[in-house]
Design a protein around this motif. Structure first.
Motif, PDB file in Angstrom:
ATOM      1  N   GLY A   1       0.939  -1.645   0.685  1.00  0.00           N
ATOM      2  CA  GLY A   1       0.134  -0.483   0.070  1.00  0.00           C
ATOM      3  C   GLY A   1       0.985   1.084  -0.309  1.00  0.00           C
ATOM      4  O   GLY A   1       2.108   0.981   0.708  1.00  0.00           O
TER       5      GLY A   1
ATOM      6  N   THR B   1      -5.088   6.240   1.014  1.00  0.00           N
ATOM      7  CA  THR B   1      -5.809   6.342  -0.149  1.00  0.00           C
ATOM      8  C   THR B   1      -5.727   6.963  -1.107  1.00  0.00           C
ATOM      9  O   THR B   1      -6.684   6.765  -1.592  1.00  0.00           O
TER      10      THR B   1
ATOM     11  N   GLY C   1      -3.476   5.681  -3.559  1.00  0.00           N
ATOM     12  CA  GLY C   1      -2.209   5.973  -4.104  1.00  0.00           C
ATOM     13  C   GLY C   1      -2.793   5.843  -6.063  1.00  0.00           C
ATOM     14  O   GLY C   1      -4.019   5.505  -6.124  1.00  0.00           O
TER      15      GLY C   1
ATOM     16  N   SER D   1      -9.350   0.848   1.505  1.00  0.00           N
ATOM     17  CA  SER D   1      -8.548   1.244  -0.019  1.00  0.00           C
ATOM     18  C   SER D   1      -9.342   1.724  -0.454  1.00  0.00           C
ATOM     19  O   SER D   1      -8.876   2.542  -1.691  1.00  0.00           O
TER      20      SER D   1
ATOM     21  N   SER E   1      -7.489   5.117  -5.978  1.00  0.00           N
ATOM     22  CA  SER E   1      -6.790   3.675  -5.063  1.00  0.00           C
ATOM     23  C   SER E   1      -7.789   2.277  -5.614  1.00  0.00           C
ATOM     24  O   SER E   1      -7.476   1.273  -6.031  1.00  0.00           O
TER      25      SER E   1
END
Length: 269
Positions: free
Chosen positions: A48, A102, A104, A126, A132
């Motif tokens: 993550g 949160t 990505g 997520s 994400s």
């Protein structure tokens, strides 16, 4: 995410002000899962996002201390945090922020080489960000198309009540174990148009469809008059027939409200 736990007598009324009896700070979210895996001497990676700032530095240090490499992206900003307030009844109330965890990028997991003997742990939090969410959907689609033999555990979180059903369906293509508490199961059941009475654990499990369900059920706490049924003990069912398989309850010590019991397929015991 960073947890900021507070132990208080009671949640203050709007505009109120109280002191906490206890306070702390710890790396939270899926970190406990990583710790458990490392204690089993399992090679573990964190894929993550991390960010930049004091919370991200604390998380990176904690990962290093347990021997878990970070193989995920760096996202803008610092990690979010969760203020977890526990009152005298052991009822917990949460206020969370969205942070780097949160945010990505869409291609965050494209580089992951997932093997058949790997186990994926997916946090429902997520799904709090569109990018994400798209990254997880891409990963699930890639693995499903490749018919990967990896196992997956989907800890749905309260996000199950608000994320698009298409996202849940895509993650469901992995055939994961769905881990959810009674409230989360009720939220999912409501979205599927299923009528589930409070305390109907079997009906709540059916909301998950034909897959393995791990339902975290809080035992009924003892009442002042000697317990809900006069026993002074937690009351939970002993087995459960759902989804084409028998589930056994592994009863844990229910000394306080909120301590879960665990359903597990009988053929997995």
């Amino acid at each position: 995410v960073i947890d900021l736990p507070l132990r208080i007598e009671a949640i203050p009324e709007p505009g109120g002000d109280v002191f906490a009896d206890e306070a702390g700070m710890a790396v939270g979210g899926g970190f406990n899962v990583l710790v458990a895996a490392r204690r089993l001497d399992v090679e573990t990676l964190y894929a993550g996002p991390l960010g930049e700032g004091p919370f991200s530095e604390a998380a990176a240090k904690a990962l290093e201390e347990i021997g878990v490499p970070h193989v995920g992206p760096l996202a803008p900003g610092d990690l979010g945090y969760c203020v977890a307030m526990t009152d005298a009844r052991t009822e917990r109330t949460f206020v969370s922020t969205r942070g780097a965890e949160t945010r990505g990028p869409v291609d965050a997991f494209d580089h992951l080489d997932v093997r058949d003997d790997d186990v994926l742990y997916i946090s429902g939090y997520s799904l709090a960000d569109e990018a994400s969410t798209a990254a997880l959907e891409r990963l699930a689609g890639r693995l499903a198309e490749a018919r990967a033999g990896c196992a997956a555990l989907f800890d749905v979180s309260p996000m199950v009540g608000s994320v698009p059903m298409s996202s849940l369906e895509r993650l469901g293509e992995l055939g994961p174990i769905w881990s959810l508490n009674e409230r989360e199961a009720g939220l999912l059941a409501g979205r599927l148009g299923l009528a589930v009475e409070a305390g109907d654990h079997g009906g709540a499990c059916e909301a998950g469809g034909p897959t393995t369900i791990q339902l975290r059920v809080a035992g009924v706490p003892p009442h002042a008059d000697g317990g809900r049924h006069g026993t002074g003990e937690c009351e939970i069912p002993q087995d459960l027939e759902v989804l084409g398989g028998r589930y056994e309850v592994h009863r844990q010590d229910c000394q306080k409200a909120g301590e879960p019991s665990r359903y597990q397929r009988a053929d997995q015991v």
